[in-house]
Write an enzyme that holds these catalytic residues in place. Structure first.
Site, mmCIF file in Angstrom:
data_model
loop_
_atom_site.group_PDB
_atom_site.id
_atom_site.type_symbol
_atom_site.label_atom_id
_atom_site.label_comp_id
_atom_site.label_asym_id
_atom_site.label_seq_id
_atom_site.Cartn_x
_atom_site.Cartn_y
_atom_site.Cartn_z
ATOM 1 N N ASP A 1 0.831 -1.203 0.000
ATOM 2 C CA ASP A 1 0.000 0.000 0.000
ATOM 3 C C ASP A 1 0.868 1.258 0.000
ATOM 4 O O ASP A 1 1.838 1.358 0.751
ATOM 5 C CB ASP A 1 -0.906 -0.010 1.242
ATOM 6 C CG ASP A 1 -1.787 1.213 1.325
ATOM 7 O OD1 ASP A 1 -2.681 1.359 0.468
ATOM 8 O OD2 ASP A 1 -1.575 2.039 2.242
ATOM 9 N N GLU B 1 0.883 -0.815 -5.169
ATOM 10 C CA GLU B 1 -0.134 0.215 -5.358
ATOM 11 C C GLU B 1 0.586 1.526 -5.632
ATOM 12 O O GLU B 1 1.090 2.182 -4.719
ATOM 13 C CB GLU B 1 -1.026 0.353 -4.127
ATOM 14 C CG GLU B 1 -2.230 1.258 -4.378
ATOM 15 C CD GLU B 1 -2.485 2.280 -3.272
ATOM 16 O OE1 GLU B 1 -3.534 2.950 -3.338
ATOM 17 O OE2 GLU B 1 -1.654 2.422 -2.366
ATOM 18 N N ASP C 1 -11.366 2.316 -3.582
ATOM 19 C CA ASP C 1 -11.032 3.730 -3.441
ATOM 20 C C ASP C 1 -11.752 4.560 -4.495
ATOM 21 O O ASP C 1 -12.547 4.056 -5.284
ATOM 22 C CB ASP C 1 -9.521 3.898 -3.574
ATOM 23 C CG ASP C 1 -8.934 4.741 -2.447
ATOM 24 O OD1 ASP C 1 -9.683 5.514 -1.827
ATOM 25 O OD2 ASP C 1 -7.731 4.613 -2.185
#
Length: 642
Positions: free
Chosen positions: A285, A327, A395
């Site tokens: 992340d 990510e 998201d």
């Protein structure tokens, strides 16, 4: 002649001997893997931490613990490591289809999730991304991204043992699991943060603490803000201890200082602990943010790539069946470097963020020129670079488009972002979309978009209007987008609920979720009642579910959808249609997509033979001058064998 008893003892001895040899071989295997990477790992580690006293001590501790984590891996995971080492392309075929979901929304608990495995199998899914499920504060958890304990599961979801058992059952059913690893920060309720707040210098050194604002001020000069409206600034003042701490994302998420080798080592141990529970894919992340350096923008620094390269080697040493998914929500030129190089790879997979955003831009403009440009760039990359493709995720959708390209068409960034946001929130005339904005910053003319695929495509809007023609047009758009997704090179991942055309969850505004923001509009609980309608003829859910499933099954049947296919686009001489070609030595596929609600032509002229239309099974199809209905899709295929 030996007695039966003697024979049995002899057999037992042979078995024990074989087991012993097998164990020795596996131990040798760890040493062989370590030997392969040892010199580079040591070099990178010592170079990165050369300013630290005795960096070799930290390195030696790392190596010792890698061996311990290897030994703690269950036997079936070690066997999986061996199998995937032999077949490093195990995730690159046409048989990998993913789905992402929150456990509480999908099944309530981890134990309850096991009962939903048959649904996943029915839905052709063999890769699941379980959204953050580690312990995090309920009031300041950022949807699970403010981790308070990397080795425990949120109490309401179950236990780490439940996760381990679920992973084992998923493996038995040939389903791989992805889990988020939040490595940029911890919750302020993490044990380290509590000890740091209590004044323990060792733990303050794991974060960025300052006695006054002098250094934070210097950082702020170069470091941009992630959430300027909801969480302005990159530092938070702690009144109780009179210190500033770096908080790039939210005040309750304290940034870790990877300049400290203890931080790197301990976070690697947390990652390996999760891998040992049976996790197949570790999602890194916010990885571009993990190294902070004064005088820079603290993004995508060279040290970040060093850290990720070391993590890649560490997984190849301890758990080579595990993949790293990066990510990287950045501009395209910032994304690709996270693959590393062919000789020194970093992430196995990256999110195809730009194509996702460009796809929705194309829905709003009905102009495929930017999308074709984006596809041509992707086609030029090495085939070893594997992207995870998606229409939406947990998201928001940010408009990170290629505005340099769009300016040639007279499109300016701020005005265009406003148009897109107005279109997808239903403010633009004749818009059918029902999205919501997140982090709307009027001063920058910027905002991010939220909404389920069905709601952004207009199914929700037309359903409320009881407009049957509108509903069908919106369903056609939804299916066309999923068809486009499934024909891209890489791994398609669908957000749970999109396969049954789930609508926005407007109850997020009624305090249904704590700390709710507009992203929760598309994070609603999976509607199992509506999922039951997936087999009812003419139901909206059935049309979408069965349409997607049909395309997924076709994708599984043809090798041309594997990642080793050559990819390129064709000119259609029509601004609303795009043609994507996939080609191998034995097969050729042409996917043609109409982003307009009106009938359009695709003026391609392939004179290499007759094709089969895979969706309708129509044979002897000429790939020349093709008419597509509104939001139409054609999947043309031919064998190149004589």
């Amino acid at each position: 002649m030996k007695s039966k008893k003697n024979k049995k003892n002899a057999v037992n001895k042979d078995v024990k001997k074989a087991v012993k040899v097998s164990v020795v071989k596996k131990e040798d295997m760890f040493e062989a893997r370590l030997h392969k990477h040892y010199d580079e790992l040591k070099w990178l580690y010592c170079e990165l931490y050369q300013q630290q006293p005795n960096p070799l001590n930290y390195f030696d501790d790392l190596i010792k613990n890698l061996k311990d984590f290897y030994e703690q891996r269950e036997a079936y995971l070690k066997e999986l490591d061996i199998a995937r080492e032999k077949n490093t392309n195990w995730y690159k075929g046409n048989d990998f289809i993913g789905m992402m979901m929150y456990v509480n929304n999908f099944s309530g608990t981890l134990k309850g999730f096991e009962k939903r495995i048959p649904y996943l199998q029915e839905s052709n899914v063999n890769y699941i991304h379980l959204m953050p499920l580690l312990t995090s504060p309920k009031d300041e958890g950022d949807g699970g991204y403010a981790v308070a304990d990397f080795r425990n599961v949120q109490e309401e979801l179950g236990t780490m043992e439940d996760l381990r058992k679920l992973a084992k059952k998923c493996h038995r059913n040939k389903i791989s699991i992805c889990l988020d690893f939040v490595m940029n920060h911890t919750s302020n309720q993490h044990e380290w943060a509590k000890k740091a707040r209590a004044g323990e210098q060792e733990y303050q050194d794991r974060y960025f603490f300052f006695d006054n604002y002098d250094m934070p001020r210097l950082f702020e000069e170069k470091c941009p803000q992630v959430f300027p409206t909801t969480a302005p600034g990159n530092f938070t003042y702690l009144e109780d201890i009179h210190k500033f701490v770096m908080t790039t994302f939210y005040p309750y998420q304290w940034d870790l200082d990877y300049r400290n080798p203890i931080v790197f080592n301990e976070m690697v141990y947390n990652m390996l602990y999760l891998a040992n529970q049976g996790v197949d894919i570790i999602r890194l992340d916010a990885v571009p943010y993990i190294w902070k350096q004064l005088g820079t923008n603290c993004r995508n620094l060279p040290q970040v790539h060093t850290l990720v390269r070391m993590m890649r080697m560490i997984t190849e040493i301890v758990c080579p069946s595990v993949l790293l998914l990066g990510e990287v929500v950045m501009a395209p030129e910032k994304v690709v470097p996270y693959f590393g190089t062919i000789e020194k790879p970093e992430c196995h997979m990256l999110y195809n963020v730009t194509t996702m955003a460009t796809t929705w831009h194309t829905v709003a403009t009905r102009d495929v020129s930017l999308l074709k440009h984006q596809l041509d760039i992707l086609a030029s990359l090495p085939k070893q670079y594997i992207f995870q493709n998606y229409l939406r995720c947990h998201d928001d959708i940010g408009w990170g488009l290629d505005y340099g390209f769009l300016r040639y068409q007279g499109i300016e960034e701020v005005a265009h972002k406003k148009y897109l946001n107005d279109f997808f929130t239903g403010k633009y005339p004749n818009s059918f979309s029902c999205g919501e904005l997140y982090n709307d910053d009027e001063s920058l003319g910027d905002a991010r978009l939220c909404g389920t695929t069905a709601s952004l495509c207009g199914i929700e809007y037309y359903d409320k209007q009881k407009d049957k023609d509108g509903i069908q047009s919106a369903i056609d758009l939804d299916l066309m987008l999923h068809g486009f997704l499934l024909s891209l090179s890489g791994i398609p991942v669908i957000y749970s609920g999109d396969e049954i055309a789930q609508y926005n969850d407007w109850e997020y505004k009624n305090d249904k979720y704590k700390q709710a923001d507009s992203r929760y509009i598309h994070r609603g609980a999976f509607n199992w009642r509506k999922a039951g309608r997936r087999k009812i003829d003419n139901a909206i859910q059935a049309k979408v579910y069965q349409g997607i499933s049909k395309m997924e099954k076709i994708r599984l049947q043809y090798d041309v959808f594997s990642t080793d296919a050559n990819i390129y686009t064709l000119n259609t001489w029509n601004k609303s249609t795009v043609a994507l070609v996939r080609e191998t030595e034995n097969e050729k596929f042409i996917g043609i997509y109409n982003f307009s609600e009106y009938e359009e032509m695709a003026w391609i002229d392939e004179q290499d033979g007759l094709y089969k239309e895979l969706l309708t099974k129509q044979k002897d199809f000429k790939a020349s001058g093709l008419k597509l209905l509104g939001h139409g899709i054609l999947w043309l295929w031919r064998s190149k064998k004589a």
